[in-house]
Motif scaffolding. Structure first.
Motif, PDB file in Angstrom:
ATOM      1  N   TYR A  28      53.390   1.520  76.915  1.00 20.04           N
ATOM      2  CA  TYR A  28      54.506   2.007  76.102  1.00 20.04           C
ATOM      3  C   TYR A  28      54.069   2.990  75.020  1.00 20.04           C
ATOM      4  O   TYR A  28      54.759   3.965  74.752  1.00 20.04           O
ATOM      5  CB  TYR A  28      55.277   0.849  75.481  1.00 20.04           C
ATOM      6  N   PRO A  32      56.496   9.031  76.603  1.00 20.70           N
ATOM      7  CA  PRO A  32      57.457   9.752  75.759  1.00 20.70           C
ATOM      8  C   PRO A  32      58.759   8.947  75.698  1.00 20.70           C
ATOM      9  O   PRO A  32      58.970   8.041  76.505  1.00 20.70           O
ATOM     10  CB  PRO A  32      57.671  11.071  76.508  1.00 20.70           C
ATOM     11  N   THR A  33      59.628   9.277  74.758  1.00 17.42           N
ATOM     12  CA  THR A  33      60.912   8.575  74.698  1.00 17.42           C
ATOM     13  C   THR A  33      61.747   8.951  75.917  1.00 17.42           C
ATOM     14  O   THR A  33      61.620  10.051  76.463  1.00 17.42           O
ATOM     15  CB  THR A  33      61.686   8.927  73.415  1.00 17.42           C
ATOM     16  N   PHE A  34      62.584   8.044  76.326  1.00 15.94           N
ATOM     17  CA  PHE A  34      63.423   8.265  77.497  1.00 15.94           C
ATOM     18  C   PHE A  34      64.691   8.997  77.081  1.00 15.94           C
ATOM     19  O   PHE A  34      65.336   8.620  76.105  1.00 15.94           O
ATOM     20  CB  PHE A  34      63.783   6.925  78.159  1.00 15.94           C
ATOM     21  N   VAL A 102      61.791  -3.331  74.901  1.00 17.75           N
ATOM     22  CA  VAL A 102      62.074  -2.626  73.647  1.00 17.75           C
ATOM     23  C   VAL A 102      63.097  -3.328  72.762  1.00 17.75           C
ATOM     24  O   VAL A 102      63.152  -3.073  71.559  1.00 17.75           O
ATOM     25  CB  VAL A 102      62.535  -1.168  73.897  1.00 17.75           C
ATOM     26  N   ASP A 110      62.081   3.353  65.625  1.00 24.83           N
ATOM     27  CA  ASP A 110      63.129   4.299  66.026  1.00 24.83           C
ATOM     28  C   ASP A 110      63.099   4.597  67.526  1.00 24.83           C
ATOM     29  O   ASP A 110      64.145   4.692  68.167  1.00 24.83           O
ATOM     30  CB  ASP A 110      62.994   5.612  65.252  1.00 24.83           C
ATOM     31  N   ALA A 111      61.910   4.750  68.072  1.00 24.50           N
ATOM     32  CA  ALA A 111      61.785   5.056  69.501  1.00 24.50           C
ATOM     33  C   ALA A 111      62.327   3.906  70.348  1.00 24.50           C
ATOM     34  O   ALA A 111      62.934   4.137  71.400  1.00 24.50           O
ATOM     35  CB  ALA A 111      60.329   5.325  69.859  1.00 24.50           C
ATOM     36  N   ALA A 112      62.153   2.682  69.887  1.00 23.39           N
ATOM     37  CA  ALA A 112      62.660   1.532  70.628  1.00 23.39           C
ATOM     38  C   ALA A 112      64.192   1.554  70.671  1.00 23.39           C
ATOM     39  O   ALA A 112      64.796   1.235  71.707  1.00 23.39           O
ATOM     40  CB  ALA A 112      62.166   0.235  70.013  1.00 23.39           C
ATOM     41  N   SER A 114      66.126   4.246  70.531  1.00 26.05           N
ATOM     42  CA  SER A 114      66.497   5.317  71.445  1.00 26.05           C
ATOM     43  C   SER A 114      66.282   4.904  72.896  1.00 26.05           C
ATOM     44  O   SER A 114      67.123   5.154  73.762  1.00 26.05           O
ATOM     45  CB  SER A 114      65.674   6.568  71.127  1.00 26.05           C
ATOM     46  N   ASP A 115      65.154   4.257  73.172  1.00 27.39           N
ATOM     47  CA  ASP A 115      64.856   3.814  74.531  1.00 27.39           C
ATOM     48  C   ASP A 115      65.798   2.701  74.979  1.00 27.39           C
ATOM     49  O   ASP A 115      66.143   2.618  76.155  1.00 27.39           O
ATOM     50  CB  ASP A 115      63.403   3.361  74.641  1.00 27.39           C
ATOM     51  N   ALA A 118      68.964   4.400  76.079  1.00 27.27           N
ATOM     52  CA  ALA A 118      68.734   5.050  77.372  1.00 27.27           C
ATOM     53  C   ALA A 118      68.683   4.003  78.491  1.00 27.27           C
ATOM     54  O   ALA A 118      69.239   4.222  79.580  1.00 27.27           O
ATOM     55  CB  ALA A 118      67.442   5.854  77.345  1.00 27.27           C
TER      56      ALA A 118
END
Length: 165
Positions: A28, A32-34, A102, A110-112, A114-115, A118
């Motif tokens: 992970y 990259p972010t999804f 996530v 933050d990425a979690a 966004s993922d 998605a």
């Protein structure tokens, strides 16, 4: 050809979810972010199969104003339907594996977040594809199929749900 079994779809989706979860757990940090709409194509394909199934069903039932269906066309539609249902189950499992990983970190990373969004869009889209595949498969059953309404598929349990058998 036999109809897709729900058990097979659940097993395929579960195995995909476990494999995806393990892969995401290991990699992970380097992914990259999804993209939010990464899975939306599957929903479009599922919607197209729902529309095609409805149109094909009218032709198989020989409703007025429709052309009869060639058996090979119906057989090909069944193959597409079964592949779509299985593909939808597997992809839903893959997105679920990501979501399970996530989800605990959504508030902290933050990425979690966004993922997770998605993954939610991907799961819904994959389920639309799965449903579209099952609907198309159901629409390809012949009107005189003795097992079309019941799970036993006739007295021998051998199927016979599709034209050309």
């Amino acid at each position: 050809m036999k109809p897709v079994r729900v058990r097979d779809l659940v097993v395929a989706g579960s195995v995909a979810a476990i494999v995806a979860h393990l892969i995401v757990r290991l990699t992970y940090g380097s992914l990259p972010t999804f993209p939010l709409l990464a899975g939306i194509t599957l929903a479009v394909l599922g919607a197209a199969e729902i529309i095609a199934g409805t149109m094909l069903r009218a032709r198989i039932q020989r409703r007025p104003g429709t052309k009869p269906v060639e058996p090979l066309v119906a057989a090909r539609a069944v193959v597409v339907a079964q592949a779509s249902a299985m593909g939808g189950a597997v992809v839903a499992g893959l997105w679920l594996g990501l979501l399970v990983f996530v989800l605990p970190d959504v508030g902290d990373v933050d990425a979690a977040g966004s993922d997770a969004r998605a993954a939610a869009v991907g799961i819904v889209s994959a389920l639309v594809l799965l449903g579209g595949g099952l609907w198309l498969e159901r629409c390809c059953r012949t009107p005189d199929d003795p097992g079309a309404d019941g799970p036993d598929r006739g007295p021998t349990g051998s199927g016979g749900a599709y034209p050309g058998r």
